[in-house]
Structures are given as structure tokens and as C-alpha cells.
Design a protein around this motif. Structure first.
Motif, PDB file in Angstrom:
ATOM      1  N   PHE A 197      -6.039   8.359   5.142  1.00 44.36           N
ATOM      2  CA  PHE A 197      -4.716   8.094   5.699  1.00 44.36           C
ATOM      3  C   PHE A 197      -3.627   8.014   4.636  1.00 44.36           C
ATOM      4  O   PHE A 197      -2.442   8.000   4.961  1.00 44.36           O
ATOM      5  N   ALA A 198      -4.019   7.977   3.364  1.00 42.25           N
ATOM      6  CA  ALA A 198      -3.010   7.999   2.298  1.00 42.25           C
ATOM      7  C   ALA A 198      -2.176   9.271   2.344  1.00 42.25           C
ATOM      8  O   ALA A 198      -1.067   9.317   1.807  1.00 42.25           O
ATOM      9  N   GLN A 199      -2.677  10.297   3.018  1.00 42.06           N
ATOM     10  CA  GLN A 199      -1.928  11.548   3.129  1.00 42.06           C
ATOM     11  C   GLN A 199      -0.583  11.363   3.818  1.00 42.06           C
ATOM     12  O   GLN A 199       0.368  12.092   3.537  1.00 42.06           O
ATOM     13  N   VAL A 200      -0.523  10.403   4.744  1.00 36.79           N
ATOM     14  CA  VAL A 200       0.747  10.120   5.410  1.00 36.79           C
ATOM     15  C   VAL A 200       1.804   9.740   4.376  1.00 36.79           C
ATOM     16  O   VAL A 200       2.949  10.206   4.415  1.00 36.79           O
ATOM     17  N   ASN A 201       1.414   8.905   3.423  1.00 32.52           N
ATOM     18  CA  ASN A 201       2.359   8.448   2.395  1.00 32.52           C
ATOM     19  C   ASN A 201       2.604   9.510   1.342  1.00 32.52           C
ATOM     20  O   ASN A 201       3.721   9.636   0.829  1.00 32.52           O
ATOM     21  N   ILE A 202       1.576  10.292   1.032  1.00 31.76           N
ATOM     22  CA  ILE A 202       1.782  11.419   0.110  1.00 31.76           C
ATOM     23  C   ILE A 202       2.815  12.368   0.697  1.00 31.76           C
ATOM     24  O   ILE A 202       3.654  12.924  -0.018  1.00 31.76           O
ATOM     25  N   GLY A 203       2.775  12.525   2.009  1.00 33.98           N
ATOM     26  CA  GLY A 203       3.730  13.401   2.693  1.00 33.98           C
ATOM     27  C   GLY A 203       5.172  12.954   2.561  1.00 33.98           C
ATOM     28  O   GLY A 203       6.096  13.751   2.800  1.00 33.98           O
ATOM     29  N   GLU A 204       5.390  11.695   2.180  1.00 32.34           N
ATOM     30  CA  GLU A 204       6.752  11.200   1.981  1.00 32.34           C
ATOM     31  C   GLU A 204       7.300  11.567   0.609  1.00 32.34           C
ATOM     32  O   GLU A 204       8.456  11.306   0.304  1.00 32.34           O
ATOM     33  N   THR A 205       6.449  12.154  -0.221  1.00 38.51           N
ATOM     34  CA  THR A 205       6.876  12.620  -1.541  1.00 38.51           C
ATOM     35  C   THR A 205       6.951  14.146  -1.520  1.00 38.51           C
ATOM     36  O   THR A 205       6.675  14.782  -0.511  1.00 38.51           O
ATOM     37  N   LYS A 206       7.301  14.731  -2.642  1.00 41.33           N
ATOM     38  CA  LYS A 206       7.354  16.191  -2.733  1.00 41.33           C
ATOM     39  C   LYS A 206       5.991  16.785  -3.088  1.00 41.33           C
ATOM     40  O   LYS A 206       5.836  18.005  -3.150  1.00 41.33           O
ATOM     41  N   ALA A 207       5.009  15.918  -3.331  1.00 43.29           N
ATOM     42  CA  ALA A 207       3.686  16.386  -3.722  1.00 43.29           C
ATOM     43  C   ALA A 207       2.998  17.104  -2.565  1.00 43.29           C
ATOM     44  O   ALA A 207       3.114  16.701  -1.403  1.00 43.29           O
ATOM     45  N   LYS A 208       2.272  18.152  -2.887  1.00 47.95           N
ATOM     46  CA  LYS A 208       1.552  18.944  -1.894  1.00 47.95           C
ATOM     47  C   LYS A 208       0.067  18.636  -2.002  1.00 47.95           C
ATOM     48  O   LYS A 208      -0.524  18.736  -3.079  1.00 47.95           O
ATOM     49  N   VAL A 209      -0.511  18.219  -0.865  1.00 41.28           N
ATOM     50  CA  VAL A 209      -1.934  17.905  -0.837  1.00 41.28           C
ATOM     51  C   VAL A 209      -2.742  19.157  -1.156  1.00 41.28           C
ATOM     52  O   VAL A 209      -2.533  20.218  -0.573  1.00 41.28           O
ATOM     53  N   GLY A 210      -3.656  19.031  -2.093  1.00 37.41           N
ATOM     54  CA  GLY A 210      -4.499  20.145  -2.469  1.00 37.41           C
ATOM     55  C   GLY A 210      -4.076  20.825  -3.759  1.00 37.41           C
ATOM     56  O   GLY A 210      -4.877  21.491  -4.402  1.00 37.41           O
ATOM     57  N   THR A 211      -2.806  20.638  -4.129  1.00 37.29           N
ATOM     58  CA  THR A 211      -2.336  21.206  -5.395  1.00 37.29           C
ATOM     59  C   THR A 211      -1.800  20.113  -6.302  1.00 37.29           C
ATOM     60  O   THR A 211      -2.332  19.880  -7.386  1.00 37.29           O
ATOM     61  N   ASP A 212      -0.757  19.414  -5.863  1.00 36.32           N
ATOM     62  CA  ASP A 212      -0.193  18.313  -6.651  1.00 36.32           C
ATOM     63  C   ASP A 212      -1.014  17.029  -6.467  1.00 36.32           C
ATOM     64  O   ASP A 212      -1.197  16.254  -7.406  1.00 36.32           O
ATOM     65  N   ALA A 213      -1.448  16.818  -5.242  1.00 34.94           N
ATOM     66  CA  ALA A 213      -2.233  15.623  -4.905  1.00 34.94           C
ATOM     67  C   ALA A 213      -3.640  16.053  -4.527  1.00 34.94           C
ATOM     68  O   ALA A 213      -3.838  16.764  -3.538  1.00 34.94           O
ATOM     69  N   LYS A 214      -4.610  15.637  -5.315  1.00 31.62           N
ATOM     70  CA  LYS A 214      -6.001  15.975  -5.056  1.00 31.62           C
ATOM     71  C   LYS A 214      -6.817  14.707  -4.855  1.00 31.62           C
ATOM     72  O   LYS A 214      -6.310  13.594  -5.031  1.00 31.62           O
ATOM     73  N   VAL A 215      -8.088  14.879  -4.509  1.00 31.04           N
ATOM     74  CA  VAL A 215      -8.893  13.729  -4.122  1.00 31.04           C
ATOM     75  C   VAL A 215     -10.345  13.963  -4.507  1.00 31.04           C
ATOM     76  O   VAL A 215     -10.819  15.102  -4.513  1.00 31.04           O
ATOM     77  N   PHE A 216     -11.023  12.882  -4.856  1.00 27.98           N
ATOM     78  CA  PHE A 216     -12.464  12.954  -5.097  1.00 27.98           C
ATOM     79  C   PHE A 216     -13.135  11.757  -4.427  1.00 27.98           C
ATOM     80  O   PHE A 216     -12.490  10.718  -4.188  1.00 27.98           O
ATOM     81  N   PRO A 217     -14.432  11.883  -4.085  1.00 24.76           N
ATOM     82  CA  PRO A 217     -15.137  10.758  -3.461  1.00 24.76           C
ATOM     83  C   PRO A 217     -15.220   9.574  -4.415  1.00 24.76           C
ATOM     84  O   PRO A 217     -15.292   9.750  -5.633  1.00 24.76           O
TER      85      PRO A 217
ATOM     86  N   PHE B 117       0.790  -1.221   0.000  1.00 21.89           N
ATOM     87  CA  PHE B 117       0.000   0.000   0.000  1.00 21.89           C
ATOM     88  C   PHE B 117       0.832   1.286   0.000  1.00 21.89           C
ATOM     89  O   PHE B 117       0.574   2.183  -0.823  1.00 21.89           O
ATOM     90  N   PRO B 118       1.840   1.451   0.887  1.00 23.69           N
ATOM     91  CA  PRO B 118       2.583   2.713   0.875  1.00 23.69           C
ATOM     92  C   PRO B 118       3.197   3.034  -0.489  1.00 23.69           C
ATOM     93  O   PRO B 118       3.134   4.178  -0.956  1.00 23.69           O
ATOM     94  N   ALA B 119       3.742   2.018  -1.140  1.00 24.85           N
ATOM     95  CA  ALA B 119       4.350   2.235  -2.460  1.00 24.85           C
ATOM     96  C   ALA B 119       3.302   2.567  -3.506  1.00 24.85           C
ATOM     97  O   ALA B 119       3.570   3.334  -4.449  1.00 24.85           O
ATOM     98  N   SER B 120       2.093   2.021  -3.345  1.00 28.26           N
ATOM     99  CA  SER B 120       1.035   2.327  -4.313  1.00 28.26           C
ATOM    100  C   SER B 120       0.702   3.811  -4.292  1.00 28.26           C
ATOM    101  O   SER B 120       0.334   4.396  -5.318  1.00 28.26           O
ATOM    102  N   VAL B 121       0.846   4.421  -3.128  1.00 27.22           N
ATOM    103  CA  VAL B 121       0.577   5.857  -3.002  1.00 27.22           C
ATOM    104  C   VAL B 121       1.765   6.678  -3.500  1.00 27.22           C
ATOM    105  O   VAL B 121       1.607   7.570  -4.337  1.00 27.22           O
ATOM    106  N   THR B 122       2.953   6.372  -3.012  1.00 26.38           N
ATOM    107  CA  THR B 122       4.102   7.203  -3.353  1.00 26.38           C
ATOM    108  C   THR B 122       4.407   7.168  -4.850  1.00 26.38           C
ATOM    109  O   THR B 122       4.815   8.183  -5.422  1.00 26.38           O
TER     110      THR B 122
END
Length: 466
Positions: A314-334, A290-295
Motif C-alpha cells: 500500500f506504500a504505492q499510494v504514497n509513492i504516487g504522490e511524488t514524481k517517482a515512478k514505480v518500477g523505475t524510480d521506486a523499486k521494492v524487494f522482499p 507513515f505517509p511522510a516516511s514514504v514520500t
């Protein structure tokens, strides 16, 4: 992840409310800006994100100087490190020395070996209602005391309290929750493909095609961790078959050979059968944790290994290990609606006392208070079912919106189906539903075969029938 139904886990939640949550706060376009791993939890000083003492405490804790505690959980990486900061604040306020004990999944087996050896941890974080029930049946778990119960009554909806009960007694305190109906995406990859956030399953297939045509693989799947596949299934099944059928299947009151299961698996196969739609194909997905699937979704700029990855907040924890910024580089939909309404599937982790003591009760009381949750909320990648955690504690607008939707749902949610099942079926790596869905990912054309395996394993785990 969670398992084994009991009378206290009856899903009394209405379909209309689940739809309202999905269509309301979670259906917003979530596009706002984002914002030492040793065993001793008190090595981190105060444990607050700023490094200073926490202010505005809402719960009074006893002085426990000279006391030692062990807390076991399956959490690793950033999730474990962040929880240690919560434990460190407990140390600062009480004087108790707390050691975090890394556990293996399934945690019930891990705890069994520790108890057999005469060294159970004082408190364990159990990721399944079924595990709580098993711990009670084995006479390992101890009921929470009056102080913890007071915090639960004050801070939690009745539904979140009931999930932690067995036989009418409170054993579990749900410290951590999860919204498991989200798909995260690489914003640049979708933008370059000219794709927009899908609202329905049909839209999702169209988005996937646009992404594929742009030269990027649509989906990253952490198939090495079978629980991610159960979550895929549950979202499709809840939306397509509806809440009543979902509850029946969760309790094995209908069989896995039911036509509704066939329909859900056939729907899943619309993605899983397209090897070019999965990063590394099915074989690659089954080797990806799972962590690698996110990163891998958020590295490589606009040419990642995949454009989208399904999983909870909780995928945000793994996104945080990359340079991606939640809300701009990494977005989400239901998670898109497969049937009449979009699904809302929740999960969580509950603190359970294994060695009843003043210190263990104090720790669980602390975890039931807003004080503990605020610390971890500020660190990101965490969601609390505690309704008195202020939205401002969450570090970005994406997380605040997800938290607001969870609290707004009150008791109207569906709990992770595999987490309600007996652990032998819904919570053991390499066995039961996890293994059966991994086999289905490998061969998604064999719907009937998958159903037969699932029913055989479910019948054995539930005691022989529906």
C-alpha cells in the motif's frame, strides 16, 4: 493492522509455504515499469477509473433507489478517494446513495461513540480480526447473508474466509489485503551507492552501510505511527523465531519476556540504534507519520532524506504522490531473511455490517465480488485477497507480481500479529505495543526494559497471563 485472537484465526499455515512465497514470486527482482475528497461517494459519477460504466459484471445487485448508506473506514487521502470510486459504482448500479464516514483509529472506539449516539454507520471497514471479534461480542456486528457468503465461497480461499469468522459465523468480508513484507527503495540512491537488493538481514546491514557511506541516510521510519514499528518487529520475529513461535506469541501463549523476543529486539536494534541510519534520527522517526516516511524517500532525486522505507504494498499510494515512478524510480524487494527463510506477513481490512438491511447486505456482497476489487486495483496501491481478480487489473508489473504471490500463497500466510491481539495491546495509538516499541526505538539499548513493558501490557490486555 488487526487484533485479538479467536479460534477461527488459528494460523494453520505451513512454514514451507511461507518460505516458498518469499523465495518464489516475491523474490523476483521487482523492476517492471509502473504505471474530489468530499464525503459523498456518489459525487464521482460512475466511479470507474475511465469514467464509464463498469462492464463484465459478475454479481447481480438489487435496485435500491431512495436508499441511503453510511460506510466508515479509517482510510484517508488517495486510499479514501479510490474507495469512494468503488462506492460510486455501487451507487450507479443500485441507485443507493452512499456517504463515506471518515473514522479515527482505533475504529472500535469511534464506532462505540457513534452507536452510543444512535448513529452507527451501516457498514464499517475493520482493520483487525480482533476488532471484528469485539464488534460481535458487543452485539454490534451482523452476520453476512447468503449472497455475500456465496461470493466469499466462490472468490476467497478458506483462510481468508476464516479470518472473518467469529464462533463459526461469517461476519467479516476481507475487501483489502496487504503484503507487509516489502522494503521500497530509491533506485538512484542505491545505484549511486553501488548497492544491490539484499536477500538476508546481514546483506541488508551491508546495503545500509554502502548507502550511508555514499552520503544518504539508509532508512526512513514512520515511527509516529506505532503500527509501522509492530510490522518491523513481526517480520524479524517470524523469520528468526519461526511460525510456531509467532503463533504462540500472537496468542500470548508465550510471554514477551521469552528469549525469542529478546533476540528479535536485539536484531532490530542493529538498525534502530544507529541514529545516523534513520532519517532525522530516532527523534525524527518518532515525529514522522507513515505517509511522510514514504514520500521523503522518493523526493529529492538521488539525494532523498532516506534511501529505503519498509512497509507493505500500500506504500504505492504514497509513492504516487511524488514524481517517482514505480518500477523505475521506486523499486521494492522482499523483507530479507533473518532466519532460515524470508517472512511473509499479511494484513487486511474487512467489511462488517452494523445495521442489517437489504442495502448493507448488497454492499458487502458487492465488496466480496471481483467487480468492486477490479475498480480499486486499477487505481493502484491496493491488493485484493479475491482470487478471481485478474492480474491484468493491477496497473504495473510490480503490483501484479505482489498480487500473484498473495493468491499463490492460498492459506499459507501469517496474519499481522498486532492485529490479532486485543486492541488495547496491539491497536491503540499511544498505548500497548505501539507505545512500547516507540519507547524502544527511542532507547534500543534497553531490550529487557522493552520486554518487561510489552509483557505487562500484553498480560493486562489478554486477561492476566500467557
Amino acid at each position: 493492522m488487526m487484533r485479538s485472537t479467536s479460534s477461527t484465526i488459528r494460523t494453520r499455515r505451513a512454514a514451507r509455504a511461507a518460505a516458498a512465497v518469499a523465495a518464489g514470486a516475491l523474490a523476483l527482482s521487482l523492476t517492471a515499469c509502473g504505471g474530489g475528497d468530499d464525503d459523498k461517494a456518489d459525487d464521482g459519477g460512475s466511479g470507474t477509473p475511465s469514467g464509464g460504466a463498469q462492464t463484465g459484471a459478475t454479481v447481480t445487485l438489487p435496485k435500491l433507489d431512495g436508499t441511503t448508506l453510511e460506510v466508515a473506514a479509517v482510510w484517508t487521502g488517495a486510499e479514501q478517494a479510490n474507495f469512494k470510486k468503488v462506492l460510486a459504482e455501487f451507487t450507479r448500479r443500485t441507485g443507493a446513495k452512499v456517504t463515506f464516514v471518515p473514522a479515527q483509529d482505533p475504529i472500535i472506539n469511534f464506532l462505540g461513540s457513534k452507536i452510543a449516539g444512535g448513529q452507527p454507520p451501516d457498514v464499517a471497514l475493520l482493520p483487525q480480526p480482533g476488532a471484528i471479534k469485539q464488534a460481535v461480542e458487543k452485539k454490534w456486528a451482523k452476520p453476512v447473508g447468503a449472497e455475500a457468503q456465496a461470493q466469499l465461497t466462490k472468490n476467497y480461499s478458506q483462510g481468508w474466509q476464516d479470518i472473518g469468522k467469529v464462533g463459526g459465523k461469517q461476519y467479516g468480508v476481507y475487501y483489502k489485503a496487504a503484503n507487509k513484507s516489502l522494503i521500497w527503495y530509491n533506485a538512484k540512491a542505491l545505484q549511486n551507492a553501488g548497492a544491490s537488493e539484499p536477500k538476508t538481514w546481514k546483506d541488508l546491514l551491508s546495503t545500509a552501510r554502502q548507502v550511508y557511506d555514499s552520503g544518504v541516510t539508509p532508512f526512513s521510519v514512520g515511527g509516529a505511527d506505532g503500527w509501522t514499528l509492530t510490522d518491523w518487529f513481526e517480520n524479524v520475529y517470524l523469520s528468526q523465531a519461526g511460525p510456531e513461535k509467532y503463533d504462540q506469541l500472537a496468542q500470548h501463549r508465550i510471554k514477551w519476556t521469552d528469549p525469542s523476543v529478546k533476540q528479535a529486539l536485539t536484531t532490530l536494534a542493529q538498525i534502530w540504534s544507529k541514529k545516523d541510519y534513520l532519517a532525522g534520527g530516532a527523534d525524527g522517526a518518532l515525529q514522522t507519520e507513515f505517509p511522510a516516511s514514504v514520500t521523503q524517500t522518493f523526493t529529492g532525486g538521488d539525494q532523498p532524506k532516506a534511501a529505503m522505507v519498509y512497509e507493505g504494498d500500500f506504500a504505492q499510494v504514497n509513492i504516487g504522490e511524488t514524481k517517482a515512478k514505480v518500477g523505475t524510480d521506486a523499486k521494492v524487494f522482499p523483507f530479507p531473511a533473518v532466519g532460515a527463510s524470508a517472512p511473509v506477513v499479511s494484513g487486511g481490512d474487512a467489511a462488517v455490517i452494523l445495521k442489517d438491511s437489504k442495502a448493507a447486505q448488497a454492499l458487502v456482497t458487492f465488496l466480496a465480488s471481483p467487480d468492486a476489487a477490479v475498480i480499486q486495483a486499477k487505481l493502484g496501491g491496493y491488493l485484493s485477497p479475491n482470487k478471481n481478480v485478474p492480474e491484468s487489473a493491477y496497473p504495473n508489473e510490480v503490483q501484479r507480481t505482489i498480487a500473484k504471490a498473495l493468491i499463490a500463497s492460498g492459506d499459507d500466510f501469517r496474519f499481522d500479529m498486532s492485529d490479532q491481539a486485543p486492541q488495547a495491546f496491539g491497536g491503540t495509538p499511544g498505548k500497548g505495543e505501539w507505545k512500547d516499541l516507540q519507547d524502544f526505538l527511542k532507547n534500543p539499548s534497553d531490550v529487557a526494559g522493552a520486554q518487561a513493558k510489552l509483557e505487562k501490557d500484553a498480560a493486562a490486555a489478554y486477561g492476566g497471563g500467557s
